[in-house]
Motif scaffolding. Structure first.
Motif, mmCIF file in Angstrom:
data_model
loop_
_atom_site.group_PDB
_atom_site.id
_atom_site.type_symbol
_atom_site.label_atom_id
_atom_site.label_comp_id
_atom_site.label_asym_id
_atom_site.label_seq_id
_atom_site.Cartn_x
_atom_site.Cartn_y
_atom_site.Cartn_z
ATOM 1 N N GLY A 140 64.693 32.539 53.126
ATOM 2 C CA GLY A 140 65.616 32.854 54.209
ATOM 3 C C GLY A 140 65.038 33.872 55.175
ATOM 4 O O GLY A 140 65.211 33.764 56.396
ATOM 5 N N LEU A 141 64.345 34.868 54.644
ATOM 6 C CA LEU A 141 63.719 35.873 55.501
ATOM 7 C C LEU A 141 62.604 35.255 56.342
ATOM 8 O O LEU A 141 62.480 35.525 57.540
ATOM 9 N N MET A 142 61.768 34.429 55.714
ATOM 10 C CA MET A 142 60.686 33.754 56.439
ATOM 11 C C MET A 142 61.248 32.873 57.552
ATOM 12 O O MET A 142 60.773 32.899 58.691
ATOM 13 N N LEU A 143 62.261 32.105 57.202
ATOM 14 C CA LEU A 143 62.903 31.219 58.168
ATOM 15 C C LEU A 143 63.449 32.020 59.347
ATOM 16 O O LEU A 143 63.237 31.667 60.516
ATOM 17 N N SER A 144 64.126 33.111 59.048
ATOM 18 C CA SER A 144 64.723 33.950 60.089
ATOM 19 C C SER A 144 63.663 34.523 61.017
ATOM 20 O O SER A 144 63.846 34.566 62.240
ATOM 21 N N ALA A 145 62.561 34.975 60.440
ATOM 22 C CA ALA A 145 61.491 35.551 61.243
ATOM 23 C C ALA A 145 60.909 34.525 62.203
ATOM 24 O O ALA A 145 60.647 34.828 63.386
ATOM 25 N N ILE A 146 60.703 33.314 61.725
ATOM 26 C CA ILE A 146 60.129 32.272 62.588
ATOM 27 C C ILE A 146 61.114 31.895 63.697
ATOM 28 O O ILE A 146 60.728 31.739 64.862
ATOM 29 N N ILE A 147 62.386 31.766 63.339
ATOM 30 C CA ILE A 147 63.401 31.472 64.355
ATOM 31 C C ILE A 147 63.426 32.566 65.408
ATOM 32 O O ILE A 147 63.503 32.298 66.619
ATOM 33 N N SER A 148 63.343 33.821 64.977
ATOM 34 C CA SER A 148 63.377 34.955 65.899
ATOM 35 C C SER A 148 62.184 34.952 66.840
ATOM 36 O O SER A 148 62.334 35.051 68.058
ATOM 37 N N ASP A 149 60.994 34.825 66.289
ATOM 38 C CA ASP A 149 59.785 34.904 67.111
ATOM 39 C C ASP A 149 59.617 33.706 68.039
ATOM 40 O O ASP A 149 58.996 33.817 69.110
ATOM 41 N N THR A 150 60.128 32.543 67.640
ATOM 42 C CA THR A 150 59.958 31.336 68.456
ATOM 43 C C THR A 150 61.220 30.965 69.225
ATOM 44 O O THR A 150 61.247 29.924 69.893
ATOM 45 N N LEU A 151 62.235 31.813 69.165
ATOM 46 C CA LEU A 151 63.520 31.514 69.793
ATOM 47 C C LEU A 151 63.993 30.117 69.419
ATOM 48 O O LEU A 151 64.211 29.251 70.258
ATOM 49 N N LEU A 152 64.121 29.928 68.131
ATOM 50 C CA LEU A 152 64.591 28.666 67.568
ATOM 51 C C LEU A 152 63.688 27.504 68.000
ATOM 52 O O LEU A 152 64.130 26.440 68.404
ATOM 53 N N LEU A 153 62.363 27.780 67.901
ATOM 54 C CA LEU A 153 61.306 26.794 68.163
ATOM 55 C C LEU A 153 61.223 26.371 69.630
ATOM 56 O O LEU A 153 60.604 25.354 69.951
ATOM 57 N N LYS A 154 61.797 27.172 70.543
ATOM 58 C CA LYS A 154 61.760 26.846 71.971
ATOM 59 C C LYS A 154 60.652 27.588 72.718
ATOM 60 O O LYS A 154 60.316 27.241 73.853
ATOM 61 N N SER A 155 60.097 28.617 72.105
ATOM 62 C CA SER A 155 59.057 29.407 72.765
ATOM 63 C C SER A 155 57.765 28.599 72.888
ATOM 64 O O SER A 155 57.448 27.770 72.023
ATOM 65 N N PRO A 156 56.978 28.843 73.945
ATOM 66 C CA PRO A 156 55.682 28.152 74.079
ATOM 67 C C PRO A 156 54.682 28.559 73.004
ATOM 68 O O PRO A 156 53.643 27.916 72.859
ATOM 69 N N THR A 157 54.993 29.588 72.247
ATOM 70 C CA THR A 157 54.111 29.987 71.142
ATOM 71 C C THR A 157 54.298 29.086 69.923
ATOM 72 O O THR A 157 53.500 29.132 68.990
ATOM 73 N N THR A 158 55.363 28.295 69.931
ATOM 74 C CA THR A 158 55.684 27.454 68.778
ATOM 75 C C THR A 158 54.615 26.387 68.565
ATOM 76 O O THR A 158 54.183 25.723 69.504
ATOM 77 N N THR A 159 54.206 26.223 67.309
ATOM 78 C CA THR A 159 53.224 25.209 66.956
ATOM 79 C C THR A 159 53.835 24.245 65.944
ATOM 80 O O THR A 159 54.903 24.496 65.386
ATOM 81 N N ASP A 160 53.131 23.158 65.693
ATOM 82 C CA ASP A 160 53.594 22.222 64.677
ATOM 83 C C ASP A 160 53.644 22.872 63.295
ATOM 84 O O ASP A 160 54.478 22.505 62.457
ATOM 85 N N VAL A 161 52.762 23.842 63.083
ATOM 86 C CA VAL A 161 52.752 24.561 61.803
ATOM 87 C C VAL A 161 54.059 25.329 61.624
ATOM 88 O O VAL A 161 54.644 25.344 60.537
ATOM 89 N N ASP A 162 54.535 25.959 62.705
ATOM 90 C CA ASP A 162 55.813 26.680 62.647
ATOM 91 C C ASP A 162 56.962 25.718 62.359
ATOM 92 O O ASP A 162 57.839 26.008 61.551
ATOM 93 N N LYS A 163 56.949 24.578 63.033
ATOM 94 C CA LYS A 163 58.033 23.605 62.861
ATOM 95 C C LYS A 163 58.104 23.096 61.426
ATOM 96 O O LYS A 163 59.187 23.001 60.836
ATOM 97 N N LYS A 164 56.950 22.791 60.866
ATOM 98 C CA LYS A 164 56.916 22.303 59.485
ATOM 99 C C LYS A 164 57.364 23.393 58.512
ATOM 100 O O LYS A 164 58.061 23.113 57.528
ATOM 101 N N ALA A 165 56.978 24.628 58.795
ATOM 102 C CA ALA A 165 57.391 25.740 57.941
ATOM 103 C C ALA A 165 58.905 25.910 57.974
ATOM 104 O O ALA A 165 59.544 26.121 56.934
ATOM 105 N N VAL A 166 59.494 25.825 59.159
ATOM 106 C CA VAL A 166 60.941 25.965 59.300
ATOM 107 C C VAL A 166 61.671 24.894 58.502
ATOM 108 O O VAL A 166 62.654 25.166 57.787
ATOM 109 N N GLU A 167 61.212 23.671 58.613
ATOM 110 C CA GLU A 167 61.866 22.576 57.885
ATOM 111 C C GLU A 167 61.792 22.797 56.369
ATOM 112 O O GLU A 167 62.778 22.600 55.653
ATOM 113 N N ALA A 168 60.627 23.218 55.894
ATOM 114 C CA ALA A 168 60.458 23.437 54.454
ATOM 115 C C ALA A 168 61.269 24.635 53.982
ATOM 116 O O ALA A 168 61.926 24.585 52.926
ATOM 117 N N LEU A 169 61.258 25.710 54.753
ATOM 118 C CA LEU A 169 61.956 26.934 54.351
ATOM 119 C C LEU A 169 63.472 26.768 54.393
ATOM 120 O O LEU A 169 64.191 27.341 53.573
#
Length: 308
Positions: A140-169
């Protein structure tokens, strides 16, 4: 093995605090004696995350050399963003996703950095590589951190690695990440309840660019006017802090987390460098930053190119 502290940057955001907890857990599992601490109190968004997943808040420190000789850094490497006495400490590990600047060590160091949207994404990979199980709370903490840093995967910093991590977490944490993510982001946008100083320092980082000391703060909101209506008071607070800390240039960026646009309040010089970096005109100490949501990718590199 002597105890070490692990921490993120000053004015910690959700990733800085959660990553320290995550990395300390991993390192303890690998045989190190590590404690996660913070270089500042959690913001409202991070408090929401810690409360939601029933995670204790790390203790806050202002210096570390009185209790340990070695430390591990997450979510930063630049010394001006780190603990005040970093020059008295041995850095043994760094896990980051930012640029590397002004960083050097006397001894060999473990350094892991990847150009992904969040350092918790890197730590997620490290758990998998070491075959260490991720508990539900930590997921939950990992998921929250990724959502925060990528603005729910909308930021241009978002990568496919982040997306896959979010789905798994999200599966491990047993949450609907989109529904949870919106609640989490909104929890950190109540600017009316925050002081001027808290607003300009809440998510601020210091940089050296072309010999200039640059301070860049970012405020997430659902209406940038909630920030801009306080511009006069914020500028006064920015001026006081810039004079006290020696900042040449201070930007406070208000980012709308719903439409992914920003506006920045600008104090100091050179203002023309800011205009050139973003191809916009500063009017009444404010500059429009359409489509800008990432300090790391859409602000720091552009300013660095101009000032260097």
């Amino acid at each position: 093995m002597a105890k070490e502290l692990v921490f993120g940057h000053q004015s910690p955001d959700t990733d800085a605090i959660c990553a320290a907890i995550e990395y300390a857990y991993l390192q303890n599992k690998l045989g190190y004696d590590v404690e996660a601490v913070a270089l500042g109190t959690p913001n409202e968004e991070t408090k929401f995350v810690l409360d939601y997943f029933k995670q204790d808040t790390p203790r806050v420190i202002s210096e570390a050399s009185s209790e340990v000789e070695s430390v591990m850094l997450v979510d930063h490497n630049e010394p001006q963003q780190s603990v005040s006495d970093i020059d008295k400490l041995t850095v043994t590990h760094v896990v980051d996703h930012h640029r590397i600047a002004d960083f050097n060590t006397e001894k060999p160091v473990f350094y892991r950095a990847e150009p992904v949207g969040c350092v918790s994404t890197v730590i997620f990979e490290m758990f998998n590589e070491k075959n260490v199980e991720i508990p539900e709370k930590l997921a939950g903490l990992m998921l929250s951190a990724i959502i925060s840093d990528t603005l729910l995967l909308k930021s241009p910093t978002t990568t496919d690695v982040d997306k896959k991590a979010v789905e798994a977490l999200a599966k491990i944490a047993n949450v609907d990440y989109e529904e949870y993510g919106i609640k989490m982001l909104k929890a950190g946008t109540n600017v009316d309840a925050r002081s001027d100083k808290d607003l300009i320092d809440g998510d601020a980082k210091s940089f050296t660019m072309g010999g200039k000391a640059v301070r860049i703060d970012q405020i997430n909101t659902v209406d940038v006017n909630d920030v801009l209506k306080r511009k006069a008071d914020l500028l006064k607070a920015m001026e006081e802090e810039a004079k006290a800390e020696g900042y040449d240039l201070f930007l406070v960026i208000a980012t709308n987390v719903l439409d992914s646009n920003s506006e920045a309040i600008v104090y100091g010089e050179p203002k023309d460098a800011v205009e050139k970096a973003f191809n916009q005109t500063i009017s009444d100490d404010t500059i429009a930053l359409p489509g800008v949501v990432s300090r790391k990718k859409q602000v720091v590199p552009q300013l660095t190119d101009v000032l260097d």
